[in-house]
Design a protein around this motif. Structure first.
Motif, mmCIF file in Angstrom:
data_model
loop_
_atom_site.group_PDB
_atom_site.id
_atom_site.type_symbol
_atom_site.label_atom_id
_atom_site.label_comp_id
_atom_site.label_asym_id
_atom_site.label_seq_id
_atom_site.Cartn_x
_atom_site.Cartn_y
_atom_site.Cartn_z
ATOM 1 N N SER A 1 72.546 24.299 38.882
ATOM 2 C CA SER A 1 71.641 24.553 40.032
ATOM 3 C C SER A 1 71.284 25.512 39.723
ATOM 4 C CB SER A 1 72.238 24.374 41.249
ATOM 5 O OG SER A 1 73.482 25.768 41.466
ATOM 6 N N LEU A 2 71.753 26.892 38.835
ATOM 7 C CA LEU A 2 70.735 27.819 38.618
ATOM 8 C C LEU A 2 70.215 28.286 37.126
ATOM 9 C CD1 LEU A 2 74.182 30.592 38.094
ATOM 10 C CD2 LEU A 2 71.937 31.124 39.214
ATOM 11 N N GLU A 3 69.810 26.709 36.478
ATOM 12 C CA GLU A 3 68.863 26.118 35.815
ATOM 13 C C GLU A 3 67.357 25.649 36.257
ATOM 14 O OE1 GLU A 3 68.369 26.604 32.613
ATOM 15 O OE2 GLU A 3 70.159 26.758 31.344
ATOM 16 N N ASP A 4 67.837 24.999 37.374
ATOM 17 C CA ASP A 4 67.061 24.562 38.320
ATOM 18 C C ASP A 4 66.091 25.684 39.387
ATOM 19 O OD1 ASP A 4 67.487 21.728 37.782
ATOM 20 O OD2 ASP A 4 69.274 21.981 39.859
ATOM 21 N N ILE A 5 66.678 26.362 39.251
ATOM 22 C CA ILE A 5 66.245 27.793 40.260
ATOM 23 C C ILE A 5 65.119 29.085 39.224
ATOM 24 C CG2 ILE A 5 66.622 30.000 41.632
ATOM 25 C CD1 ILE A 5 69.475 28.624 41.930
ATOM 26 N N ALA A 6 65.713 29.127 37.810
ATOM 27 C CA ALA A 6 65.161 29.412 36.980
ATOM 28 C C ALA A 6 64.092 28.957 36.485
ATOM 29 C CB ALA A 6 66.486 29.382 35.475
ATOM 30 N N ARG A 7 63.968 26.916 36.329
ATOM 31 C CA ARG A 7 62.510 26.391 35.927
ATOM 32 C C ARG A 7 61.502 26.282 37.115
ATOM 33 N NH1 ARG A 7 65.221 22.832 32.979
ATOM 34 N NH2 ARG A 7 66.618 22.134 34.440
ATOM 35 N N LYS A 8 61.925 26.665 38.224
ATOM 36 C CA LYS A 8 61.422 27.085 39.308
ATOM 37 C C LYS A 8 60.631 28.528 39.681
ATOM 38 C CE LYS A 8 60.281 25.826 44.011
ATOM 39 N NZ LYS A 8 58.283 26.275 43.621
ATOM 40 N N HIS A 9 61.118 29.421 39.326
ATOM 41 C CA HIS A 9 60.612 30.528 38.986
ATOM 42 C C HIS A 9 59.384 30.655 38.252
ATOM 43 C CE1 HIS A 9 63.000 32.893 41.756
ATOM 44 N NE2 HIS A 9 63.930 32.681 41.460
ATOM 45 N N PHE A 10 60.061 29.891 37.080
ATOM 46 C CA PHE A 10 59.108 30.373 35.478
ATOM 47 C C PHE A 10 57.313 29.181 35.837
ATOM 48 C CE2 PHE A 10 57.225 28.288 31.682
ATOM 49 C CZ PHE A 10 56.586 29.540 31.580
ATOM 50 N N ASP B 1 46.066 24.139 27.579
ATOM 51 C CA ASP B 1 45.559 22.902 27.749
ATOM 52 C C ASP B 1 44.384 21.874 27.469
ATOM 53 O OD1 ASP B 1 46.819 23.053 30.137
ATOM 54 O OD2 ASP B 1 45.608 23.903 31.363
ATOM 55 N N ALA B 2 43.487 23.353 26.247
ATOM 56 C CA ALA B 2 42.040 23.117 25.541
ATOM 57 C C ALA B 2 42.564 22.365 24.501
ATOM 58 C CB ALA B 2 41.274 24.065 25.882
ATOM 59 N N VAL B 3 43.747 23.082 24.051
ATOM 60 C CA VAL B 3 44.285 22.869 22.785
ATOM 61 C C VAL B 3 44.811 21.127 22.725
ATOM 62 C CG1 VAL B 3 44.968 23.443 20.514
ATOM 63 C CG2 VAL B 3 44.016 24.957 21.858
ATOM 64 N N VAL B 4 45.941 20.914 23.783
ATOM 65 C CA VAL B 4 46.487 19.847 23.536
ATOM 66 C C VAL B 4 45.029 18.718 23.956
ATOM 67 C CG1 VAL B 4 48.260 18.316 25.298
ATOM 68 C CG2 VAL B 4 48.599 21.162 25.076
ATOM 69 N N GLU B 5 44.809 18.801 25.038
ATOM 70 C CA GLU B 5 43.206 18.159 24.572
ATOM 71 C C GLU B 5 42.698 17.545 23.467
ATOM 72 O OE1 GLU B 5 39.291 17.798 27.346
ATOM 73 O OE2 GLU B 5 42.003 18.198 28.664
ATOM 74 N N SER C 1 57.179 10.483 22.005
ATOM 75 C CA SER C 1 58.356 10.327 21.328
ATOM 76 C C SER C 1 60.027 11.259 22.040
ATOM 77 C CB SER C 1 58.837 10.775 19.754
ATOM 78 O OG SER C 1 59.695 11.754 19.362
ATOM 79 N N ASN C 2 60.242 10.229 22.338
ATOM 80 C CA ASN C 2 61.817 10.233 23.413
ATOM 81 C C ASN C 2 60.712 11.345 24.485
ATOM 82 O OD1 ASN C 2 63.560 9.414 21.542
ATOM 83 N ND2 ASN C 2 63.341 11.864 20.253
ATOM 84 N N GLY C 3 59.842 11.177 25.238
ATOM 85 C CA GLY C 3 59.483 11.990 26.214
ATOM 86 C C GLY C 3 58.569 12.963 26.158
ATOM 87 N N ALA C 4 58.934 13.492 24.860
ATOM 88 C CA ALA C 4 57.944 14.882 24.343
ATOM 89 C C ALA C 4 56.512 13.661 23.588
ATOM 90 C CB ALA C 4 58.591 15.639 23.980
ATOM 91 N N GLN C 5 55.236 15.228 24.242
ATOM 92 C CA GLN C 5 54.342 14.666 23.103
ATOM 93 C C GLN C 5 54.187 15.150 21.863
ATOM 94 O OE1 GLN C 5 51.383 13.234 24.654
ATOM 95 N NE2 GLN C 5 52.724 12.611 26.587
ATOM 96 N N VAL C 6 54.049 14.721 20.476
ATOM 97 C CA VAL C 6 53.967 15.409 19.605
ATOM 98 C C VAL C 6 53.386 14.779 18.475
ATOM 99 C CG1 VAL C 6 56.434 15.213 19.868
ATOM 100 C CG2 VAL C 6 55.953 13.724 18.081
ATOM 101 N N VAL C 7 52.531 15.793 17.482
ATOM 102 C CA VAL C 7 51.660 15.244 16.773
ATOM 103 C C VAL C 7 53.012 14.901 15.632
ATOM 104 C CG1 VAL C 7 51.074 16.187 14.382
ATOM 105 C CG2 VAL C 7 50.512 16.854 17.002
ATOM 106 N N LYS D 1 56.366 19.568 26.094
ATOM 107 C CA LYS D 1 58.428 19.220 25.672
ATOM 108 C C LYS D 1 58.260 17.602 27.254
ATOM 109 C CE LYS D 1 60.823 22.551 26.634
ATOM 110 N NZ LYS D 1 61.942 23.540 27.087
ATOM 111 N N SER D 2 59.662 16.851 27.046
ATOM 112 C CA SER D 2 59.240 15.448 28.191
ATOM 113 C C SER D 2 59.312 16.296 29.482
ATOM 114 C CB SER D 2 60.938 15.380 27.653
ATOM 115 O OG SER D 2 62.217 16.494 28.367
ATOM 116 N N ASP D 3 59.469 17.982 29.744
ATOM 117 C CA ASP D 3 59.229 17.840 31.212
ATOM 118 C C ASP D 3 58.095 18.336 31.467
ATOM 119 O OD1 ASP D 3 59.101 20.790 30.229
ATOM 120 O OD2 ASP D 3 61.446 21.463 30.812
ATOM 121 N N GLY D 4 57.028 18.565 30.306
ATOM 122 C CA GLY D 4 55.434 18.583 30.838
ATOM 123 C C GLY D 4 54.951 19.923 29.877
ATOM 124 N N ALA D 5 56.663 20.646 29.529
ATOM 125 C CA ALA D 5 56.269 22.691 29.803
ATOM 126 C C ALA D 5 55.627 22.602 27.987
ATOM 127 C CB ALA D 5 57.461 23.721 29.624
#
Ligand code: ARG
Length: 563
Positions: free
Chosen positions: A204-213, A263-267, A278-284, A298-302
């Protein structure tokens, strides 16, 4: 006087070829007895329908020989021998009048060049690989500035990403403030390790870390404050190392700087129809180029490292309209840069061609104190300090009464490391070996610095040079070869810039030092045969010292006046 130009002009008087072409055809003969320049007559043979040997012979009879010692034909070549006295006078006077600017030019005028180097990760150890990028980048940065480019030194700090969420979580739980104040990076690294150990037991520490980021990205006060602390503490330590090395940057825009520019670049990438899932991730997709896809989200949108590099390249182009955008980063990241540059190209930006990855090899340790630890655990500051201690030991042995011993030891010790890092082709691995590095007789920093100090000591003993200077009296082969080496300093710098290979200058400085020592061993200077010869040789010594100083500056080393 530019002898090569003169050779071309004299040939041009008798030959119907473009001056430019003639200049390009001129070669440097492999041996001194074949002259200083050679003109091959093969090309003319086609135009004149005559054997090249005959053309060389005929040209030899017709050509104006003024300013040359002699001009000879040898087979299909016309060999030119410079008037040594003239040549030596010209060059020595040029060095002495240009001083610190000798070797400089305005060739790069009006061109903005980004040199990105060092780029360590905050809260992490500045390791030996970061030293390589730091010294190669610093050398390229100095060389480009010297040749008139507007060089912009960028430290692309690694200061963003989910790991800072982990660090915040760990900080809350286990920080030892006293240890943090004493040695910040060590404590922060301990926290990382601790986090991973604990997260294995409690996922669960990983979830806490993700939240902090996430909070950090959203600008939450608490997280931003801690992250700023990590960054400040780290920068303080990095800057100490930069000061020791004499390295500076024009910008510290690192990964976090681009957090609001992605965001501007991704757009843009999406708009241009390049974004695929590709496998949930956004790729070129880069199949066509035989590369794995460039991950944008990445698949979590990061966003990740590559996204930030894309944003950084776009920003740099917009802000600096660069002529070249150079990344000095280990060769292990060469795929990453190929992916990023190809993505930029696919986005339709032609300037992708101006982005260059300058890779380099690994640092390996010969037997010795540091070989027992794993490469990553080596603290660079310790390494630099150890070099200073070792240099001091050598000084105490060789010249115990030297003034400012500590200052000198710093320049020699740290210089010996920098020199070792820049001595060989950058793609080669660097072998870290104290004995070799600090050997005053090898091809080392101390050897070159010692040569400089030796020259300076002669000049101090001689005092002001008064009376007649006569260059036609100092034309022995050692004197001629020394001045030839000095005269090629700028060529070496320009070639190093062209190939993005600082070792070309390091090798050239070694060449000048060697030529000087040959001269020094073959000829008396203070006890020369007469005043004129003595005065003129002293001028050669002065020119040598200046050239070594300029060359060493370009690779990031200081000279010492006495050692
Ligand atoms: N911080 C990275 C590392 O330590 C190097 C960054 C290289 N530069 C870049 N634009 N990606 O490995």
């Amino acid at each position: 006087m530019d002898y090569k130009k003169l050779v071309a002009e004299r040939i041009k008087e008798h030959v119907d070829l473009e001056l430019n072409l003639i200049e390009r055809l001129i070669e440097i003969p492999p041996r001194p007895e074949m002259g200083d320049f050679a003109f091959p007559c093969f090309q003319l043979s086609k135009v004149l329908r005559k054997a090249p040997v005959m053309i060389a012979d005929e040209l030899k009879g017709k050509i104006n020989k003024e300013g040359f010692e002699k001009i000879e034909s040898q087979g299909p070549y016309l060999n030119f021998f410079m008037d040594k006295g003239n040549f030596i006078k010209d060059h020595v006077e040029r060095v002495l009048s240009e001083g610190e600017k000798y070797g400089a030019s305005s060739i790069g005028e009006g061109k903005n060049v980004i040199v990105e180097y060092s780029s360590p990760n905050i809260a992490k150890n500045f390791h030996v690989g970061h030293l390589t990028t730091t010294v190669i980048g610093n050398a390229l940065y100095r060389m480009m500035g010297f040749e008139g480019y507007n060089a912009i030194g960028v430290n692309h700090l690694g200061d963003w990403g989910t790991q800072y969420g982990r660090l915040i979580a760990a900080y809350h739980r286990w920080v030892d403030i006293e240890a943090l104040n004493k040695n910040a990076i060590r404590e922060l690294e301990r926290l990382y390790v601790k986090f991973y150990e604990e997260a294995e037991k409690d996922p669960s520490l990983e979830d806490i870390a993700r939240k902090h980021f996430k909070n950090l990205e959203d600008g939450c006060e608490e997280e931003v404050k801690l992250w700023n602390t990590f960054k400040e503490l780290s920068l303080k330590e990095f800057k100490r190392v930069y000061d020791m090395l004499g390295v500076e940057f024009d910008s510290y825009a690192g990964e976090s700087f681009y957090s609001d520019k992605m965001d501007a670049v991704v757009e843009e990438i999406a708009q241009k129809g390049l974004l695929t899932e590709s496998n949930g991730a956004q790729v070129v997709m880069l199949d066509e180029y035989n590369m794995p896809p460039c991950i944008i989200k990445k698949s979590d949108g990061a966003t990740i490292y590559a996204t930030r590099d894309l944003a950084a390249a776009m920003y740099r182009k917009k802000t600096y309209d660069f002529y070249e955008n150079i990344y000095v980063v280990g060769s292990s990241q060469s795929l990453h840069f190929k992916q990023v540059f190809t993505t930029i190209k696919l986005m339709g930006h032609e300037w992708a061609e101006d982005c260059k990855h300058v890779g380099f090899g690994l640092v390996k340790f010969a037997e010795g104190k540091f070989s027992t630890r794993s490469g990553n655990a080596i603290y660079l500051e310790e390494l630099l300090n150890e070099a200073v201690v070792k240099a001091l030991e050598v000084i105490n042995e060789k010249n115990p009464n030297l003034e400012n011993k500590e200052e000198v030891a710093k320049k020699i010790g740290i210089g010996s490391i920098v020199f070792t890092y820049l001595k060989n082709n950058r793609e080669k691995d660097i072998i870290f070996d104290w004995k070799e590095m600090l050997n005053f007789e090898g091809e080392t920093g101390p050897y070159v610095q010692y040569t400089y100090a030796r020259g300076k000591s002669i000049l101090r003993k001689a005092g002001e040079i008064k009376g007649i200077v006569n260059y036609s009296k100092v034309t022995s082969s050692e004197e001629f070869e020394l001045v030839k080496a000095i005269s090629r300093l700028q060529d070496a710098v320009l070639l190093a810039i062209d190939k993005l290979e600082p070792s070309i200058v390091t090798r050239h400085v070694i060449e000048i030092a060697k030529a000087f020592n040959k001269f020094y061993n073959a000829h008396g200077i203070l006890n020369a045969e007469d005043e004129e010869v003595k005065n003129t040789r002293l001028k050669l010594v002065e020119a040598t010292c200046q050239s070594i100083k300029n060359g060493l500056y370009l690779i990031g080393l200081d000279v010492v006046e006495k050692m």
